[in-house]
Design an enzyme around this catalytic site. Structure first.
Site, PDB file in Angstrom:
ATOM      1  N   THR B  28       0.872  -1.175   0.000  1.00  0.00           N
ATOM      2  CA  THR B  28       0.000   0.000   0.000  1.00  0.00           C
ATOM      3  C   THR B  28       0.907   1.222   0.000  1.00  0.00           C
ATOM      4  OG1 THR B  28      -1.645  -1.216   1.268  1.00  0.00           O
ATOM      5  CG2 THR B  28      -1.841   1.177   1.246  1.00  0.00           C
ATOM      6  N   LYS B 142       4.406  -8.949   3.685  1.00  0.00           N
ATOM      7  CA  LYS B 142       3.015  -8.470   3.673  1.00  0.00           C
ATOM      8  C   LYS B 142       2.218  -9.392   2.766  1.00  0.00           C
ATOM      9  CE  LYS B 142       0.783  -3.915   3.592  1.00  0.00           C
ATOM     10  NZ  LYS B 142       0.738  -3.084   4.788  1.00  0.00           N
ATOM     11  N   GLU B 175       2.836  -5.310  17.148  1.00  0.00           N
ATOM     12  CA  GLU B 175       2.508  -4.224  16.218  1.00  0.00           C
ATOM     13  C   GLU B 175       1.047  -3.836  16.395  1.00  0.00           C
ATOM     14  OE1 GLU B 175       3.197  -5.981  12.356  1.00  0.00           O
ATOM     15  OE2 GLU B 175       1.482  -7.334  12.531  1.00  0.00           O
TER      16      GLU B 175
END
Lengths: 271, 271
Positions: B28, B142, B175
């Site tokens: 992204t 990711k 996270e």
């Protein structure tokens, strides 16, 4: 044939959350003579998956109607129906959209030829390097986050193995890449507990029920690779193979066992 | 605008392995004044993901050409480009098809309005119930298996929180659901090690580089929730927010800190 939300289609919306996040569940079912084997048990697991992921479970009548349409398009027997349910289209971002509606994908597939070979010659297993992560919130259900299975299955590429045995990151034996595992030692049957990880296979539950109905003890717990290696016999279960004997696991070998053929026949006869 | 394998499209093949198994990776990226921020670092992480999943990394020229086309279609600034890469269409079964070719999906999205609010008012955090499974083979990259993030993000629904803090199944702080975490204690910066789980954020690596270039120590290791609660200040990083201060974590509160605004400005100025 493929139906997407009840319509013949070959594609899905590019923003589907199944694609972006693996946000959904699936079932793989065998159809014999126009009859979906163990449909109730498949739909029970689907419902459990929907509850866990807070997904709407489609109406049973709607599903049966769509299964009927794909069955009527198919003349083979047996064949496979794969049913995939996602949270549908959504914007960018993990949060579940308030107005999300599910996507249903129903597709037909040929029955795998190699299953006959597994019944005749048994399975050659290896131990996968790729472990299964411990993730109780996602354990048991058949969700669309399957990278661990993709990577563990890739380990067989070009090697003489039919299936891979997966251990958890805690080194407990859990399951095969596409099947559950059972073994027998001194007359007692064992199969791993799936609270931490793994998929609760439909045939696994049928085998447990069948053995218990025959007053045969099935122990479920945490076991190590050495427990499997010490077993008198080992077998794997899934919807296509039902029961298939493990003939070897790395260097360890077992002799063919007629009782496992009997067990497979009994599972095949369950109404 | 959406490009699928270079062609304007709104759908992908229903047999895509991205849909069936989450078999792929994504990035992204923020575009400001026609410039993709931190493109090299995004593509480095993508390459690492491709290596880990044994996926073909698309040619850089091809990608830049496709990014250029979607950028030219967009007049907003800033806006978001999401790039998703899957193993493409495949049959039923986890094994990687010998003839698989990847699917590229490039889509544009508006820059989220709420980022401005995060910069002005900071983030209100809660601790997620959904843990992150320990899975070193899939950590850092990711990939498209994001059910943990979907379920943890769902915990914020209808509650006054902007982000959720995720712990591993070993109870280490890892996270946020969509960001990385840093905190400062007595002048030293801390951020969790991501060997076991979590995503190695592009801005996380830029912040570490920036702090180190300023001779500020950044410690990376295994930390518990109580370490974060004892911190003098806490902030989260991701590609859209860059740096956003955490104002509260459950009952704990922090005062606004001008130095974190300075840090964000420095990150924004990185060429």
């Amino acid at each position: 044939m493929v139906l997407v939300n009840g319509q013949p289609a070959q594609s899905i919306d590019v923003s589907d959350r199944g694609l972006h996040y693996g946000d959904g569940v699936f079932e793989t079912m065998v159809v014999i003579d126009q009859h979906i084997r163990f449909l109730d048990t498949h739909l029970e697991r689907l419902k459990k998956g929907c509850e866990r992921l807070v997904l709407s479970m489609p109406d049973r009548d709607l599903l049966e109607n769509e299964f009927e349409r794909v069955k009527n398009s198919q003349s083979d027997t047996p064949f496979i129906i794969k049913f995939l349910l996602t949270r549908g289209s959504g914007g960018r971002g993990y949060a579940i959209p308030a107005d999300s509606s599910t996507t249903r994908v129903i597709s037909t597939h040929s029955f795998p030829d190699k299953v006959m070979q597994f019944w005749e010659s048994g399975l050659r297993l290896h131990v996968c390097k790729q472990p299964l992560a411990i993730n109780p919130g996602l354990a048991g259900i058949k969700h669309l986050n399957r990278l661990e299975q993709v990577l563990s299955s890739a380990e067989r590429s070009g090697r003489p193995y039919d299936e891979g045995l997966m251990l958890s990151t805690a080194e407990n034996v859990i399951e095969g890449t596409m099947s559950n595992i059972f073994w027998v030692k001194d007359g007692t049957y064992f199969t791993p507990d799936l609270t931490d990880c793994g998929i609760e296979g439909v045939i696994r539950s049928k085998v447990i029920d069948l053995l218990e109905s025959m007053n045969t003890e099935v122990k479920t717990g945490n076991y190590l690779l050495e427990d499997v290696l010490k077993a008198d016999k080992v077998f794997m279960t899934n919807s296509t193979m039902l029961v298939a004997q493990v003939m070897s696991l790395n260097d360890k070998q077992w002799l063919p066992d007629g009782e496992l053929d009997q067990l497979r026949k009994r599972v095949a006869e369950i109404k």
